[in-house]
Motif scaffolding. Sequence first.
Motif, mmCIF file in Angstrom:
data_model
loop_
_atom_site.group_PDB
_atom_site.id
_atom_site.type_symbol
_atom_site.label_atom_id
_atom_site.label_comp_id
_atom_site.label_asym_id
_atom_site.label_seq_id
_atom_site.Cartn_x
_atom_site.Cartn_y
_atom_site.Cartn_z
ATOM 1 N N LEU A 42 -10.204 1.507 1.811
ATOM 2 C CA LEU A 42 -8.931 0.910 1.423
ATOM 3 C C LEU A 42 -8.878 0.888 -0.101
ATOM 4 C CD1 LEU A 42 -6.368 -0.239 2.547
ATOM 5 C CD2 LEU A 42 -7.482 -2.432 2.841
ATOM 6 N N PRO B 204 -7.187 3.453 -3.690
ATOM 7 C CA PRO B 204 -6.411 4.622 -4.119
ATOM 8 C C PRO B 204 -7.260 5.884 -4.099
ATOM 9 C CG PRO B 204 -5.971 2.752 -5.561
ATOM 10 C CD PRO B 204 -7.118 2.352 -4.672
ATOM 11 N N ARG C 249 -2.620 10.272 1.700
ATOM 12 C CA ARG C 249 -3.627 9.495 0.982
ATOM 13 C C ARG C 249 -3.026 8.216 0.423
ATOM 14 N NH1 ARG C 249 -8.428 11.993 -0.499
ATOM 15 N NH2 ARG C 249 -8.607 14.198 0.108
ATOM 16 N N ILE C 250 -3.891 7.265 0.120
ATOM 17 C CA ILE C 250 -3.448 6.030 -0.512
ATOM 18 C C ILE C 250 -3.198 6.333 -1.986
ATOM 19 C CG2 ILE C 250 -4.053 3.660 -1.103
ATOM 20 C CD1 ILE C 250 -5.855 3.650 1.404
ATOM 21 N N ILE D 119 1.562 5.157 0.104
ATOM 22 C CA ILE D 119 0.906 6.318 0.721
ATOM 23 C C ILE D 119 1.722 7.574 0.412
ATOM 24 C CG2 ILE D 119 0.238 7.386 2.919
ATOM 25 C CD1 ILE D 119 -0.206 4.510 3.973
ATOM 26 N N ALA E 172 -5.468 7.999 4.022
ATOM 27 C CA ALA E 172 -4.759 6.841 4.572
ATOM 28 C C ALA E 172 -5.070 6.711 6.054
ATOM 29 C CB ALA E 172 -3.265 6.985 4.336
ATOM 30 N N ILE F 296 0.866 -1.186 0.000
ATOM 31 C CA ILE F 296 0.000 0.000 0.000
ATOM 32 C C ILE F 296 0.899 1.231 0.000
ATOM 33 C CG2 ILE F 296 -1.853 1.226 1.195
ATOM 34 C CD1 ILE F 296 -2.547 -1.462 2.569
ATOM 35 N N GLY G 87 -2.213 9.094 6.980
ATOM 36 C CA GLY G 87 -0.843 8.724 6.683
ATOM 37 C C GLY G 87 0.149 8.912 7.813
ATOM 38 N N ILE H 66 -2.359 0.580 -4.576
ATOM 39 C CA ILE H 66 -2.327 -0.729 -3.921
ATOM 40 C C ILE H 66 -1.916 -1.729 -4.990
ATOM 41 C CG2 ILE H 66 -3.613 -2.484 -2.652
ATOM 42 C CD1 ILE H 66 -5.517 -0.285 -1.709
#
Length: 418
Positions: free
Chosen positions: A368, A370, A26-27, A22, A374, A20, A401, A30
Motif C-alpha cells: 500500500l 505509491p 498502479r498506486i 490509481i 494496485a 488512494i 487496478g 496516497i
Amino acid sequence: MSSFVLHNARIAGADAPADIEITGGRIAAIVPATGAPCAPGDIDCDGRVVIPGLIESHLHLDKALLDGERPNPEGTLAAAIQITADLKRSFTPDTVRARARRVLDQAILNGTTHVRAHPDVDPIVGLTCLDAMLDLREEYRDRVDLQVVAFPQEGIVQAPGTLDLLREALQRGADVVGGCTYNEPDLATCHRHVDLVFDLAAEFGVPVDMHADLADDASDPRFALAEHIAGVTEERGMSGRVALGHMNSLAGRSAAERKDALARLAAAGVAVVPLPATDLHLSGRADTANTRRGIAPVRELWDAGVVTAYSSNNVRNAFTPYGNADLLDIGLLLAQTSHLSGPADLARVLAMATTEAARVLGLTSYGLRPGADADLVVLSSTDLAGALLDRPDRCFVLKRGRVVARTTRTTVLEGASA
C-alpha cells in the motif's frame, strides 16, 4: 488503463482517512482525503479499511476438496499421505484444474491476489498437477498471480525418479523448487534431500520452499532440521530466498534449543510459514493430556527477527478437512491459538498475510504505497483491528487496478427500536 480514486479509505499508519489514486494499474499517490465527490469509476470507501491484497504463501490447490472422495478418520499425517497417494493415481488434468479453480475463485472472492501453489511432483502423479498449475497460472493471470512450486510430496531419495521429474518441472516453468524432508526414512537421507533441493535451486536460479519439521517434537532428528537448513542456506548464498512450511517441532523443543534455532534461521534469512489449520489438526494425536497445539511459536519467531507468514495450506482434504480459502479466518485462528491479542499483535498477524508474505514470495511491486501494483482489498470494517476480529466482507477486490470481485450485503435487524 483508466485512472480512478478510492476515496475516504482507512489505512494503516494514517490517523485520518486517505484517498488512494490509481493510474495504469498502479498506486499513483496516497493523500489525505479531500472530501471531493466521487467521479464516475471512483469508489467511496466511506471510512472502511483498505489493505494490500492477501497472499496465500503456501497452498495445495491440486489436492484441495478431496475430503468428499475419501476422508481421513485417523487424522494422522501418515494416513493423510497414504490416502492422498491412493487418490492421486486417478488424477487427470481436468479433475485437478476443476478442483483448483473452485478454490482459486473462492480465494479471490476472499481478497487473495497472490498464491504460491505447491503441486505434487512424483512418480505416482508425474507432472499432471504441475502442468495443471502452469495452465491455471496463465488462465488466472488477470485475477491472481500464481507462483508454482515443484513439490516432491513422496520424498526424493526414497522415491526414485522424482529428481528427474523435478528437473523437468523446472524446465517447464515452475517458479520455485520445493522439498519434503519429513517423508525421507532417516537423517542422512533428509540431509541428502536438502542438498538435492538446493542443487536444483542453483541450477535453475529459483527460490526454495520446503516442508520441514512437521512433528510434535524433535525427538526424531529428522524433525530437527531447522539449524541444518539454515547452515545450508548460508553456505549456498541463498539468504532471503528460502521458506520453510510447518516447522511444528520448534514449539516442542526446549527454550534454549528453540532460541538457538530461531537465531540461526534469522541470521540465515530463512522464512517460516506456520500453517495453523493443518498443524492444529494433525498435531498431538497421541497425547492423552494437555494435547499439543503444534504451531510454530509465532511471537518468538517475531522476536528473533524471522520473516514469518501464514497460509491455508490445504482446503478440505485428508491433511485438513476444513477451510474456505479465507486468509482472514486463518489469521484469526492463528491469533486465537498462539496467544496473540490486542491491536499491535493483530496488525502483525495481518502483516503475515500481506507484507511479510510478500517477502516470502519475493514480490517487489507490492504494498500500500505509491508505485506498487494496485492489488487492494476494501473491507467492511472501519478499524484496522476489525480486519481480523469482524470477519469482514471483502467489499471490493482489486487486481492491478481492476475490480475482480465484490461483495454486497443488506442486513436488517428486525425489531430494533426506532
